[in-house]
Design a protein around this motif. Structure first.
Motif, PDB file in Angstrom:
ATOM      1  N   PRO A  99       0.842  -1.203   0.000  1.00 17.60           N
ATOM      2  CA  PRO A  99       0.000   0.000   0.000  1.00 17.60           C
ATOM      3  C   PRO A  99       0.871   1.244   0.000  1.00 17.60           C
ATOM      4  CG  PRO A  99       0.093  -0.966   2.192  1.00 17.60           C
ATOM      5  CD  PRO A  99       0.781  -1.932   1.277  1.00 17.60           C
ATOM      6  N   HIS A 100       0.364   2.305  -0.590  1.00 14.59           N
ATOM      7  CA  HIS A 100       1.086   3.571  -0.554  1.00 14.59           C
ATOM      8  C   HIS A 100       1.255   3.995   0.897  1.00 14.59           C
ATOM      9  CE1 HIS A 100       0.864   4.001  -4.881  1.00 14.59           C
ATOM     10  NE2 HIS A 100      -0.440   3.793  -4.838  1.00 14.59           N
ATOM     11  N   SER A 101       2.470   4.402   1.236  1.00 17.42           N
ATOM     12  CA  SER A 101       2.748   4.731   2.632  1.00 17.42           C
ATOM     13  C   SER A 101       3.840   5.792   2.697  1.00 17.42           C
ATOM     14  CB  SER A 101       3.202   3.475   3.389  1.00 17.42           C
ATOM     15  OG  SER A 101       4.425   2.988   2.839  1.00 17.42           O
ATOM     16  N   HIS A 102       4.077   6.284   3.896  1.00 18.22           N
ATOM     17  CA  HIS A 102       5.182   7.200   4.116  1.00 18.22           C
ATOM     18  C   HIS A 102       5.688   7.029   5.547  1.00 18.22           C
ATOM     19  CE1 HIS A 102       1.455   9.990   4.352  1.00 18.22           C
ATOM     20  NE2 HIS A 102       1.571   9.359   5.489  1.00 18.22           N
ATOM     21  N   GLY A 103       6.888   7.504   5.775  1.00 21.32           N
ATOM     22  CA  GLY A 103       7.468   7.410   7.100  1.00 21.32           C
ATOM     23  C   GLY A 103       7.152   8.648   7.915  1.00 21.32           C
ATOM     24  N   ILE A 104       6.660   8.434   9.123  1.00 23.33           N
ATOM     25  CA  ILE A 104       6.372   9.530  10.047  1.00 23.33           C
ATOM     26  C   ILE A 104       6.973   9.165  11.394  1.00 23.33           C
ATOM     27  CG2 ILE A 104       4.593  10.889  11.217  1.00 23.33           C
ATOM     28  CD1 ILE A 104       2.724  10.341   8.911  1.00 23.33           C
ATOM     29  N   ASP A 105       7.923   9.974  11.846  1.00 26.76           N
ATOM     30  CA  ASP A 105       8.510   9.768  13.174  1.00 26.76           C
ATOM     31  C   ASP A 105       9.044   8.349  13.330  1.00 26.76           C
ATOM     32  OD1 ASP A 105       9.317  10.540  15.675  1.00 26.76           O
ATOM     33  OD2 ASP A 105       7.368  10.251  16.624  1.00 26.76           O
ATOM     34  N   GLY A 106       9.688   7.843  12.283  1.00 31.05           N
ATOM     35  CA  GLY A 106      10.291   6.525  12.346  1.00 31.05           C
ATOM     36  C   GLY A 106       9.333   5.374  12.152  1.00 31.05           C
ATOM     37  N   VAL A 107       8.095   5.649  11.783  1.00 28.93           N
ATOM     38  CA  VAL A 107       7.078   4.617  11.620  1.00 28.93           C
ATOM     39  C   VAL A 107       6.565   4.647  10.186  1.00 28.93           C
ATOM     40  CG1 VAL A 107       4.755   3.905  12.293  1.00 28.93           C
ATOM     41  CG2 VAL A 107       6.363   4.671  14.037  1.00 28.93           C
ATOM     42  N   ARG A 108       6.446   3.466   9.578  1.00 27.30           N
ATOM     43  CA  ARG A 108       5.896   3.374   8.221  1.00 27.30           C
ATOM     44  C   ARG A 108       4.385   3.205   8.329  1.00 27.30           C
ATOM     45  NH1 ARG A 108       8.588   5.492   4.185  1.00 27.30           N
ATOM     46  NH2 ARG A 108       7.380   5.131   2.299  1.00 27.30           N
ATOM     47  N   ILE A 109       3.652   4.161   7.767  1.00 27.17           N
ATOM     48  CA  ILE A 109       2.201   4.156   7.915  1.00 27.17           C
ATOM     49  C   ILE A 109       1.547   4.399   6.567  1.00 27.17           C
ATOM     50  CG2 ILE A 109       2.217   6.622   8.528  1.00 27.17           C
ATOM     51  CD1 ILE A 109      -0.187   6.077  10.342  1.00 27.17           C
ATOM     52  N   ALA A 110       0.442   3.706   6.314  1.00 30.22           N
ATOM     53  CA  ALA A 110      -0.281   3.870   5.057  1.00 30.22           C
ATOM     54  C   ALA A 110      -0.776   5.301   4.918  1.00 30.22           C
ATOM     55  CB  ALA A 110      -1.464   2.902   5.007  1.00 30.22           C
ATOM     56  N   THR A 111      -0.910   5.762   3.688  1.00 27.15           N
ATOM     57  CA  THR A 111      -1.492   7.089   3.453  1.00 27.15           C
ATOM     58  C   THR A 111      -2.924   7.111   3.979  1.00 27.15           C
ATOM     59  OG1 THR A 111      -2.321   6.471   1.274  1.00 27.15           O
ATOM     60  CG2 THR A 111      -0.076   7.399   1.392  1.00 27.15           C
ATOM     61  N   VAL A 112      -3.487   8.291   4.098  1.00 28.66           N
ATOM     62  CA  VAL A 112      -4.860   8.401   4.590  1.00 28.66           C
ATOM     63  C   VAL A 112      -5.814   7.646   3.678  1.00 28.66           C
ATOM     64  CG1 VAL A 112      -6.754   9.989   5.061  1.00 28.66           C
ATOM     65  CG2 VAL A 112      -4.437  10.575   5.793  1.00 28.66           C
ATOM     66  N   ALA A 113      -5.651   7.773   2.363  1.00 27.69           N
ATOM     67  CA  ALA A 113      -6.552   7.085   1.435  1.00 27.69           C
ATOM     68  C   ALA A 113      -6.441   5.570   1.586  1.00 27.69           C
ATOM     69  CB  ALA A 113      -6.247   7.504  -0.004  1.00 27.69           C
TER      70      ALA A 113
END
Length: 311
Positions: A99-113
């Protein structure tokens, strides 16, 4: 909210750490019911490469409009199709394409969509509409983003169904629920309508204006009990009355237990006969919703008892 499963609940092992699972620890000063970001960071170090937090876990991290969820529920992750993860604290979905994702504060998280799409596989229609309303209103997610991510994907049909009912103009989850109650009962409403007096002067903005009338249907959340807000509300009520508008204010127990009262007042504004069978569509949506189980929405004041409901 459900009883915490001892096998999943964080357990204090020492004065400094809380164990979230085998090999996963969290600083004890975070607390045993750790914020979701702290839990995600702790688990990210122990889970395999290519893992992405998604679903309701990511939705909570984004602070989307979620119904009440069990505090002991597993974290939801997505991993490549060949990866195996066997942990009772983690709910795993496998993917061929990540799934499309990005790193935030060292955590890989899916985009909102992508997060909304994953949630569409779990939530009922009403809960999903509220979630989408929040994503559109607060998180910079667009209808096009959601339409694109739904194409040819599991959960896509449910997401498209909910998207057709969603409206990013809602400003709170219970406002979304109030709007859905009206629309399910065939009461046409305009969210966040700008109101003017006969001289064309702006008077106020309404949560919901019943189309073709001067009747407002609004959700009065906890903020309206603040002393300063209460005074501002009364001044606003005076301006509305002077301009010929009729305002009905509702609270969460009204939405839960008094849908018939809300519909009666809407029917009166429209000049049509009250028809309780219109409530059937609303009750079909409401039954099974996690919002129905929210204990915070059933708080009554003295003499304020439920008069009707989908029983």
């Amino acid at each position: 909210m459900g009883k915490v499963d001892p096998s999943r609940a964080p357990r204090r092992r020492s004065g400094r750490w809380v164990s979230l699972g085998s090999g996963v620890r969290l600083a004890s000063d975070v607390g045993e019911e750790a914020p979701v970001w702290a839990r995600m960071r702790a688990w990210a170090e122990q889970l395999p490469d290519g893992m992405v937090f998604t679903g309701l876990t990511a939705a909570e991290a984004y602070e989307l409009w979620l119904p009440p969820l069990a505090p002991d529920r597993p974290l939801e992750i997505s991993v490549p199709s060949g990866v195996r993860v066997r942990r009772p604290q983690v709910d795993v979905t496998r993917h061929r394409l990540p799934p499309h994702s990005h790193g935030i504060d060292g955590v890989r998280i899916a985009t909102v969509a992508e997060t909304v799409l994953a949630a569409a596989r779990r939530l009922c229609l009403l809960d999903l509409v509220v979630l989408i309303d929040g994503a559109l209103h607060e998180r910079g997610c667009t209808r096009e983003d959601l339409e694109v991510v739904a194409r040819g994907r599991r959960g896509g049909p449910r997401l498209r169904e909910a998207l057709a009912l969603a409206d990013g103009r809602s400003e709170s989850p219970w406002e979304s629920l109030l709007r859905m109650l009206h629309e399910a009962c065939e009461v046409p409403v305009q969210p966040q309508a700008e109101l003017f007096d006969d001289a064309g002067r702006f008077v106020a903005r309404a949560d919901l204006l019943i189309t073709g009338t001067r009747t407002l249907q609004e959700y009065d959340g906890a903020v309206h009990r603040d002393r300063g807000q209460y005074a501002r509300d009364r001044r606003r009520d005076s301006r509305l009355a002077d301009a010929g508008y009729v305002r009905h204010g509702y609270v969460a127990p009204d939405v839960r237990f008094r849908a018939a009262m809300i519909l009666r007042e809407a029917d009166e504004a429209l000049g049509r006969t009250y028809d309780p069978t219109r409530l059937d569509a609303w009750y079909a949506l409401w039954r099974g919703s996690l919002w129905e189980q929210d204990p915070r929405s059933g708080q009554f004041g003295p003499g304020d008892e439920p008069a009707d409901g989908p029983n």
